[in-house]
Design an enzyme around this catalytic site. Structure first.
Site, short mmCIF file in Angstrom:
data_model
loop_
_atom_site.label_atom_id
_atom_site.label_comp_id
_atom_site.label_asym_id
_atom_site.label_seq_id
_atom_site.Cartn_x
_atom_site.Cartn_y
_atom_site.Cartn_z
N GLN A 118 36.58 52.88 49.18
CA GLN A 118 37.85 53.60 49.04
C GLN A 118 38.82 52.82 48.16
O GLN A 118 39.91 53.30 47.87
CB GLN A 118 38.48 53.81 50.43
CG GLN A 118 37.62 54.64 51.36
CD GLN A 118 38.24 54.74 52.74
OE1 GLN A 118 39.08 55.60 53.01
NE2 GLN A 118 37.82 53.88 53.65
N ILE A 172 40.50 50.85 44.90
CA ILE A 172 40.70 51.16 43.49
C ILE A 172 40.76 49.90 42.63
O ILE A 172 41.06 49.97 41.44
CB ILE A 172 42.01 51.98 43.29
CG1 ILE A 172 43.23 51.16 43.76
CG2 ILE A 172 41.93 53.30 44.02
CD1 ILE A 172 44.57 51.85 43.51
N HIS A 194 37.84 56.93 45.50
CA HIS A 194 39.20 57.29 45.12
C HIS A 194 39.52 56.91 43.68
O HIS A 194 40.69 56.81 43.31
CB HIS A 194 40.20 56.62 46.07
CG HIS A 194 40.11 57.14 47.48
ND1 HIS A 194 40.57 56.43 48.57
CD2 HIS A 194 39.61 58.30 47.97
CE1 HIS A 194 40.34 57.14 49.67
NE2 HIS A 194 39.77 58.26 49.32
N CYS A 197 49.28 58.65 25.33
CA CYS A 197 48.00 58.95 24.68
C CYS A 197 48.12 58.78 23.17
O CYS A 197 48.96 59.40 22.52
CB CYS A 197 47.59 60.37 25.05
SG CYS A 197 46.11 60.95 24.20
N CYS A 212 47.48 62.10 21.31
CA CYS A 212 48.64 63.00 21.35
C CYS A 212 49.75 62.48 20.44
O CYS A 212 50.46 63.27 19.79
CB CYS A 212 49.16 63.15 22.78
SG CYS A 212 48.09 64.15 23.84
N GLY A 272 36.15 47.01 56.84
CA GLY A 272 37.49 46.94 56.29
C GLY A 272 38.19 48.27 56.10
O GLY A 272 39.03 48.40 55.21
N SER A 323 39.96 51.79 58.32
CA SER A 323 40.29 52.49 59.57
C SER A 323 39.80 53.93 59.54
O SER A 323 39.92 54.64 60.54
CB SER A 323 41.81 52.47 59.79
OG SER A 323 42.47 53.12 58.71
#
Length: 456
Positions: free
Chosen positions: A299, A301, A317, A349, A352, A426, A428
């Protein structure tokens, strides 16, 4: 399948004209509405649920204090508490002024439930469900055997009131999914495994291990978790540095689109270049090196799994590994916006920006040509009125309000019938849909948690 009232012999009662509903109807309606956070219900299903319910009652349904009946965290036993569905009430409720459920109605439903299934039939159904999962159960019993949903719900201890039996087939299927999910999320303890030695033995002999990890494995690296007393959300709320109504807005996609500078003023604090993998990351790498890792679902990042060299990892995620333009959807390596993140600036970007420069150059040529013929223009409108705004780059982190990638669902389907051990470390498991991984895996697969408890 025919309509529910035809299947069960319950006369159809259109509730649209009713301003008051029965106590059992209200109790079950509240329970199914509260489950909508855990089991996806589309707008048509929710509209069908509320059809015929008076405005006053509809308003009361939003009272969160009355929607706590589905919380299985309050019921540690392996069988879900269905009192919220079957009409059982507490002593406090019995002493209150709330209108009570008709005992005769309950008795009739109980008799109907007893006639529907034998204990052995229910046992076989539950074993099939726990090993094969929700999709296989619905296919077998609803599609193949064509058993009415109302009858199936009796096996889960849920006798539907007459008003809810009259709902549309998609709504009835939602009721069944709620009942199924409540059973699947309660994994029974495997009594033959109850010591640290048993856990070590399981890891040694298993060949296809799924490891589910959360923020807890990165705390020792200096990265705060999200929901603990001293976690990220508590810190954001306490320091008052950011103008947030709720700390979770920092990772809300709608808030990000309106206020990207807020996220980028903070993102450097969790950017992975500032951290190194922990011993737990190296343990997972060791499992992989020995050929035992089926997949690491994380989970997190922070991409520390990748830094540790783990290859069979799925970042549920998302991560900072890549970034995507919100306007043109071009994806680039995350390193391309690293400088802006570390300098707390909003990255734009490049594609762009180039389009914008070309558009401005074209407008500039048109403006110069038109100066000598100013009288030919219809008005003096601003030449910049059609400016093309450069897209904002967003790290490919799954924010609140965004769906997980299809890769997550595909991996879970692929791994379901291969896994022989589940390690949970690690986390919950409070964030859906990753929290539902446990309910998707066969209940015969041993699970070892980070706390050392071993259960099914």
């Amino acid at each position: 399948m025919g309509t529910s009232e035809q299947q069960q012999g319950v006369p159809h009662q259109h509730a649209r004209a009713k301003s008051k509903i029965s106590p059992l109807h209200e109790m079950q309606l509240r329970a199914f509405l509260s489950a909508a956070d855990d089991v996806d219900a589309d707008s048509d299903t929710l509209d069908d649920l509320m059809d015929g319910v008076g405005e006053e009652i509809c308003g009361s349904m939003t009272d969160q204090d009355s929607l706590s009946g589905l919380s299985d965290t309050e019921h540690p036993e392996s069988t879900p508490d269905n009192s919220i569905f079957n009409g059982a009430i507490s002593a406090d409720a019995a002493d209150s002024d709330t209108e009570q459920i008709d005992p005769a109605e309950l008795h009739a439903l109980e008799q109907e439930a007893e006639r529907a299934w034998t204990k052995e039939e229910i046992r076989r159904m539950m074993c099939f469900l726990k090993e094969q999962g929700m999709s296989a159960f619905i296919k077998e019993y609803v599609v193949v055997q064509q058993i009415p949903v109302v009858k199936l719900l009796f096996a889960f201890g849920i006798p539907l009131c007459p008003e809810l039996r009259a709902k549309t087939p998609p709504t009835l299927l939602y009721f069944l999914r709620v009942a199924i999910s409540r059973v699947l999320r309660l994994r029974e303890r495997l009594l033959r495994y109850n010591t640290i030695e048993h856990a070590v033995s399981l890891i040694q002999r298993s060949r296809r291990i799924v490891i589910l990890t959360g923020a807890g494995i990165s705390v020792s690296c200096g990265i705060p978790d999200f929901r603990s007393r001293n976690g990220l959300y508590a810190s954001l709320k306490a320091n008052g540095q950011y103008d947030l109504d709720d700390p979770q807005q920092m990772f809300d996609i709608h808030y990000f689109k309106e206020h990207p500078a807020v996220f980028y003023s903070f993102a450097s604090q969790i950017y992975p270049s500032n951290f190194t993998p922990s011993p737990c990351h190296r343990f997972i790498k060791l499992i992989e090196d020995k050929g035992k890792l089926l997949r690491n679902y994380t989970q997190n990042i922070d991409t520390l799994e990748t830094q540790a060299g783990i290859k069979r990892v799925l970042q549920c995620h998302g991560s900072f590994k890549t970034a995507t333009c919100l306007l043109c959807r071009k994806q680039v390596p995350g390193v391309e916006i690293e400088r802006e993140i570390l300098e707390r600036r909003v990255p734009y970007c490049k594609t762009c920006l180039e389009v914008q420069r070309e558009a401005e150059a074209q407008r500039s040529k048109v403006t110069k040509k038109g100066k000598k013929k100013r009288n030919e223009w219809d008005d003096d409108s601003d030449d910049g009125g059609d400016d093309i705004l450069a897209g904002i780059m967003k790290p490919d982190i799954t924010f609140f309000g965004e769906k997980l990638s299809d890769e997550f669902d595909k991996a879970l389907i692929e791994d379901r019938n291969k896994v022989d051990l589940l390690l949970v470390i690690g986390t919950s498991l409070k964030v859906s849909p990753v929290s539902e991984i446990l309910s998707h895996l066969p209940h015969s697969v041993p699970q070892v948690s980070a706390r050392g408890s071993i259960h099914l």
